[in-house]
Design a protein around this motif. Structure first.
Motif, PDB file in Angstrom:
ATOM      1  N   ARG A 100      45.606  57.995  30.466  1.00 25.91           N
ATOM      2  CA  ARG A 100      44.720  57.214  31.322  1.00 25.91           C
ATOM      3  C   ARG A 100      44.813  55.747  30.897  1.00 25.91           C
ATOM      4  O   ARG A 100      44.612  55.418  29.735  1.00 25.91           O
ATOM      5  CB  ARG A 100      43.282  57.705  31.207  1.00 25.91           C
ATOM      6  CG  ARG A 100      43.036  59.005  31.950  1.00 25.91           C
ATOM      7  CD  ARG A 100      41.568  59.363  31.966  1.00 25.91           C
ATOM      8  NE  ARG A 100      41.312  60.471  32.862  1.00 25.91           N
ATOM      9  CZ  ARG A 100      40.105  60.983  33.074  1.00 25.91           C
ATOM     10  NH1 ARG A 100      39.047  60.486  32.446  1.00 25.91           N
ATOM     11  NH2 ARG A 100      39.951  61.982  33.921  1.00 25.91           N
ATOM     12  N   SER A 103      47.456  51.038  46.448  1.00 23.31           N
ATOM     13  CA  SER A 103      46.136  51.650  46.308  1.00 23.31           C
ATOM     14  C   SER A 103      45.101  50.748  46.985  1.00 23.31           C
ATOM     15  O   SER A 103      44.360  50.023  46.308  1.00 23.31           O
ATOM     16  CB  SER A 103      45.806  51.838  44.821  1.00 23.31           C
ATOM     17  OG  SER A 103      44.551  52.454  44.651  1.00 23.31           O
ATOM     18  N   TYR A 159      36.612  48.640  41.419  1.00 26.70           N
ATOM     19  CA  TYR A 159      37.797  49.236  40.812  1.00 26.70           C
ATOM     20  C   TYR A 159      38.570  50.034  41.852  1.00 26.70           C
ATOM     21  O   TYR A 159      38.068  50.343  42.941  1.00 26.70           O
ATOM     22  CB  TYR A 159      37.420  50.141  39.635  1.00 26.70           C
ATOM     23  CG  TYR A 159      36.763  51.452  40.026  1.00 26.70           C
ATOM     24  CD1 TYR A 159      37.527  52.610  40.245  1.00 26.70           C
ATOM     25  CD2 TYR A 159      35.385  51.540  40.193  1.00 26.70           C
ATOM     26  CE1 TYR A 159      36.931  53.802  40.604  1.00 26.70           C
ATOM     27  CE2 TYR A 159      34.771  52.732  40.560  1.00 26.70           C
ATOM     28  CZ  TYR A 159      35.560  53.863  40.761  1.00 26.70           C
ATOM     29  OH  TYR A 159      34.972  55.050  41.130  1.00 26.70           O
ATOM     30  N   ARG A 180      41.685  53.386  41.806  1.00 23.07           N
ATOM     31  CA  ARG A 180      42.379  54.357  40.965  1.00 23.07           C
ATOM     32  C   ARG A 180      43.624  54.872  41.675  1.00 23.07           C
ATOM     33  O   ARG A 180      43.638  55.008  42.893  1.00 23.07           O
ATOM     34  CB  ARG A 180      41.461  55.534  40.607  1.00 23.07           C
ATOM     35  CG  ARG A 180      40.355  55.157  39.652  1.00 23.07           C
ATOM     36  CD  ARG A 180      39.427  56.315  39.337  1.00 23.07           C
ATOM     37  NE  ARG A 180      40.079  57.381  38.581  1.00 23.07           N
ATOM     38  CZ  ARG A 180      39.414  58.341  37.926  1.00 23.07           C
ATOM     39  NH1 ARG A 180      38.080  58.335  37.925  1.00 23.07           N
ATOM     40  NH2 ARG A 180      40.052  59.278  37.271  1.00 23.07           N
ATOM     41  N   THR A 215      47.707  57.100  40.688  1.00 21.90           N
ATOM     42  CA  THR A 215      48.533  57.825  39.730  1.00 21.90           C
ATOM     43  C   THR A 215      49.935  57.238  39.746  1.00 21.90           C
ATOM     44  O   THR A 215      50.509  57.029  40.817  1.00 21.90           O
ATOM     45  CB  THR A 215      48.598  59.326  40.073  1.00 21.90           C
ATOM     46  OG1 THR A 215      47.269  59.864  40.045  1.00 21.90           O
ATOM     47  CG2 THR A 215      49.463  60.072  39.062  1.00 21.90           C
ATOM     48  N   GLU A 270      47.221  58.511  34.997  1.00 22.23           N
ATOM     49  CA  GLU A 270      46.071  58.092  35.787  1.00 22.23           C
ATOM     50  C   GLU A 270      45.747  56.635  35.445  1.00 22.23           C
ATOM     51  O   GLU A 270      45.605  56.284  34.274  1.00 22.23           O
ATOM     52  CB  GLU A 270      44.876  58.990  35.476  1.00 22.23           C
ATOM     53  CG  GLU A 270      45.121  60.457  35.793  1.00 22.23           C
ATOM     54  CD  GLU A 270      44.002  61.355  35.281  1.00 22.23           C
ATOM     55  OE1 GLU A 270      42.907  60.826  34.991  1.00 22.23           O
ATOM     56  OE2 GLU A 270      44.224  62.566  35.157  1.00 22.23           O
ATOM     57  N   MET A 318      43.452  53.086  36.333  1.00 24.16           N
ATOM     58  CA  MET A 318      42.289  52.460  36.940  1.00 24.16           C
ATOM     59  C   MET A 318      42.403  50.946  36.769  1.00 24.16           C
ATOM     60  O   MET A 318      42.515  50.443  35.655  1.00 24.16           O
ATOM     61  CB  MET A 318      41.001  52.957  36.268  1.00 24.16           C
ATOM     62  CG  MET A 318      39.733  52.279  36.756  1.00 24.16           C
ATOM     63  SD  MET A 318      38.265  53.019  35.971  1.00 24.16           S
ATOM     64  CE  MET A 318      36.984  51.865  36.497  1.00 24.16           C
ATOM     65  N   PHE A 333      35.800  55.850  32.456  1.00 21.05           N
ATOM     66  CA  PHE A 333      37.148  56.360  32.681  1.00 21.05           C
ATOM     67  C   PHE A 333      37.772  57.019  31.446  1.00 21.05           C
ATOM     68  O   PHE A 333      38.716  57.792  31.566  1.00 21.05           O
ATOM     69  CB  PHE A 333      38.027  55.196  33.151  1.00 21.05           C
ATOM     70  CG  PHE A 333      39.392  55.572  33.641  1.00 21.05           C
ATOM     71  CD1 PHE A 333      39.571  56.495  34.668  1.00 21.05           C
ATOM     72  CD2 PHE A 333      40.518  54.976  33.086  1.00 21.05           C
ATOM     73  CE1 PHE A 333      40.841  56.815  35.129  1.00 21.05           C
ATOM     74  CE2 PHE A 333      41.796  55.289  33.541  1.00 21.05           C
ATOM     75  CZ  PHE A 333      41.953  56.206  34.561  1.00 21.05           C
TER      76      PHE A 333
END
Length: 257
Positions: free
Chosen positions: A11, A31, A42, A44, A46, A51, A53, A75
């Motif tokens: 992450r 995104s 924010y 998020r 992949t 992952e 953020m 997170f």
């Protein structure tokens, strides 16, 4: 860090101070959606199983620090990135990308620009000598691709002053051997390291920290950030970040609080 289908999944929390920096990160990561957690916006996504953020902190060290603490609580990242634009102190041209594991918070005295270096100004995030080897290997891998940019390994000087005078620029370069300057790195680093999370800075040079800084920033910021965030996405996608995480040594962190 966790394993999913026999693949390591990390992450990554990436701070983007300005609206334009957050927008360019969204574009690079494909995104477009955004959400709110506490005061912060924010998104998020992949990237190659990892992952990610992106969080928009706002300008300055205090806001950056608050965003990192909020993001870390929400997170639970494995590593934190300080990103955005910066001014060049060492001659690297506009568009260059500076990757750093050390920053100096130079404006701690309260009396303007510093005239000496103090131990409490240094924030070293705890990566050992192998950090240079990993980045140099990555650079060798991408040299043949004209759409990608090599990373310069350097030091960030962080303070809430606009650096546009040659004396101030040379002072930061001489005292700290700094390659670039910005307003948020120290806040990000302190927020991350007090939570025992490794952090690095990856920033794009938008101006030369001289008398033309304002004009150059406005002229260059869009292209600089587009290039920066495309390269950050590639850096994650190539799996380099997993190698970086593995060489973090919390016992060599240098930070006085």
């Amino acid at each position: 860090m966790r394993i999913r289908n026999r693949v390591y999944v990390m992450r990554l929390l990436i701070n983007c101070p300005l609206n334009i920096e957050f927008t360019k990160a969204q574009e690079a990561a494909c995104s477009p959606s955004h959400f709110r957690y506490l005061h912060f916006i924010y998104t998020r996504t992949t990237i190659n199983t990892h992952e990610v953020m992106f969080i928009k902190s706002g300008i300055g060290k205090v806001r950056a620090n608050a965003a990192i603490l909020a993001g870390a609580h929400f997170f639970h990242p494995d590593i934190i990135f300080d990103t955005g634009s910066c001014g060049s102190l060492s001659g690297n041209p506009v568009g260059s990308i500076i990757i750093s594991h050390t920053t100096y918070e130079y404006d701690l005295s309260g009396f303007g620009m510093p005239d000496k270096k103090s131990r409490i100004m240094k924030i070293h995030s705890g990566f050992d000598h192998r950090f240079h080897d990993i980045i140099n290997t990555y650079n060798q891998r991408i040299k043949e691709n004209s759409n990608k940019k090599e990373f310069f390994i350097g030091i960030q000087a962080c303070g809430e002053f606009i650096i546009k005078e040659i004396n101030d620029k040379m002072n930061l370069r001489t005292l700290f051997n700094a390659d670039a300057c910005n307003w948020e790195s120290a806040g990000v680093f302190i927020g991350a390291l007090t939570q025992q999370i490794p952090c690095i800075s990856i920033r794009g040079i938008s101006d030369l920290a001289d008398e033309h800084a304002f004009i150059d920033f406005k002229k260059n910021i869009n292209n600089t950030l587009s290039l920066l965030y495309r390269n950050i996405i590639d850096f994650i996608d190539q799996g380099i970040i997993l190698k970086v995480k593995q060489i973090w040594c919390p016992d060599i962190i240098e930070m006085c609080i």
